[in-house]
Scaffold this motif. Structure first.
Motif, PDB file in Angstrom:
ATOM      1  N   ASP A 222       0.802  -1.228   0.000  1.00  0.00           N
ATOM      2  CA  ASP A 222       0.000   0.000   0.000  1.00  0.00           C
ATOM      3  C   ASP A 222       0.835   1.278   0.000  1.00  0.00           C
ATOM      4  OD1 ASP A 222      -2.366  -1.524   0.077  1.00  0.00           O
ATOM      5  OD2 ASP A 222      -2.278  -1.628   2.271  1.00  0.00           O
ATOM      6  N   CYS A 223       2.074   1.212  -0.470  1.00  0.00           N
ATOM      7  CA  CYS A 223       2.913   2.405  -0.501  1.00  0.00           C
ATOM      8  C   CYS A 223       4.094   2.199  -1.448  1.00  0.00           C
ATOM      9  CB  CYS A 223       3.441   2.745   0.894  1.00  0.00           C
ATOM     10  SG  CYS A 223       4.625   1.535   1.534  1.00  0.00           S
ATOM     11  N   PHE A 224       4.834   3.267  -1.650  1.00  0.00           N
ATOM     12  CA  PHE A 224       6.104   3.203  -2.371  1.00  0.00           C
ATOM     13  C   PHE A 224       7.202   3.521  -1.368  1.00  0.00           C
ATOM     14  CE2 PHE A 224       3.179   3.950  -5.840  1.00  0.00           C
ATOM     15  CZ  PHE A 224       3.671   3.107  -6.829  1.00  0.00           C
ATOM     16  N   VAL A 225       8.315   2.812  -1.478  1.00  0.00           N
ATOM     17  CA  VAL A 225       9.462   3.024  -0.609  1.00  0.00           C
ATOM     18  C   VAL A 225      10.613   3.499  -1.492  1.00  0.00           C
ATOM     19  CG1 VAL A 225      11.045   1.990   1.053  1.00  0.00           C
ATOM     20  CG2 VAL A 225       8.677   1.193   0.935  1.00  0.00           C
ATOM     21  N   ALA A 226      11.082   4.711  -1.243  1.00  0.00           N
ATOM     22  CA  ALA A 226      12.169   5.295  -2.035  1.00  0.00           C
ATOM     23  C   ALA A 226      13.424   5.408  -1.186  1.00  0.00           C
ATOM     24  CB  ALA A 226      11.767   6.685  -2.540  1.00  0.00           C
ATOM     25  N   THR A 227      14.557   5.123  -1.814  1.00  0.00           N
ATOM     26  CA  THR A 227      15.860   5.291  -1.181  1.00  0.00           C
ATOM     27  C   THR A 227      16.676   6.225  -2.053  1.00  0.00           C
ATOM     28  OG1 THR A 227      15.781   3.090  -0.212  1.00  0.00           O
ATOM     29  CG2 THR A 227      17.941   4.116  -0.366  1.00  0.00           C
ATOM     30  N   ALA A 228      17.237   7.251  -1.445  1.00  0.00           N
ATOM     31  CA  ALA A 228      18.057   8.225  -2.173  1.00  0.00           C
ATOM     32  C   ALA A 228      19.467   8.218  -1.609  1.00  0.00           C
ATOM     33  CB  ALA A 228      17.456   9.624  -2.045  1.00  0.00           C
TER      34      ALA A 228
END
Length: 163
Positions: free
Chosen positions: A73-79
């Motif tokens: 139910d979400c997006f997980v972003a890594t920068a």
């Protein structure tokens, strides 16, 4: 050094202000105020676009790498923030992860882009491209989705605005 004596802190504060210093650029006028939803305190932060511009001024050949994965139910972003586009994958200045889900109150906001922007802003802040002495807390939405898949949301802190 006493925690309450601001005169004793002045030399240290002056030194901290030189972190990522770029001649002719002062990020302070770009700071925006927001209200912390938990404490109702007024705080300041730098918009991510200003953090990115500051980073480009300091590191013209720098790189900001973002990876996004679909969570429950979400997006997980890594920068990750690199001083040079030539740097190896594990030689970064800072890294941050953020998750965002669909928000019914903001139906036009892409949770994928929102997660990416939040991760980039936190990574840049961790690399020293933020309000170095701000006690504003982390730039997280008041209630962010739990990427581990449990039914309840995870309480993470103050509301992010503009990211």
């Amino acid at each position: 050094m006493s925690q309450n004596n601001s005169n004793e802190k002045l030399p240290s504060m002056a030194a901290i202000e030189t972190i990522n210093e770029v001649q002719g650029f002062d990020p302070a006028p770009f700071a925006v105020e927001y209200t912390d939803l938990n404490s109702n305190e007024s705080r300041k932060r730098l918009p991510v676009i200003i953090q990115m511009a500051w980073f480009r001024l300091k590191y013209p050949e720098g790189k900001i790498a973002v990876q996004v994965n679909q969570g429950k139910d979400c997006f997980v972003a890594t920068a990750r923030v690199y001083p040079s586009y030539k740097d190896p994958i594990d030689c970064y200045l800072a890294e941050a992860t953020a998750s965002r889900g669909y928000c019914t109150e903001k139906p036009s906001v892409s949770p994928r882009e929102w997660a990416q922007t939040a991760a980039v802003g936190i990574a840049l802040k961790n690399a020293g491209f933020g309000l170095q002495f701000s006690m504003a807390g982390e730039d997280f939405d008041d209630v962010a989705p739990n990427e581990f898949g449990t039914q309840q949301n995870v309480h993470l802190g103050s509301k992010i605005q503009g990211a």
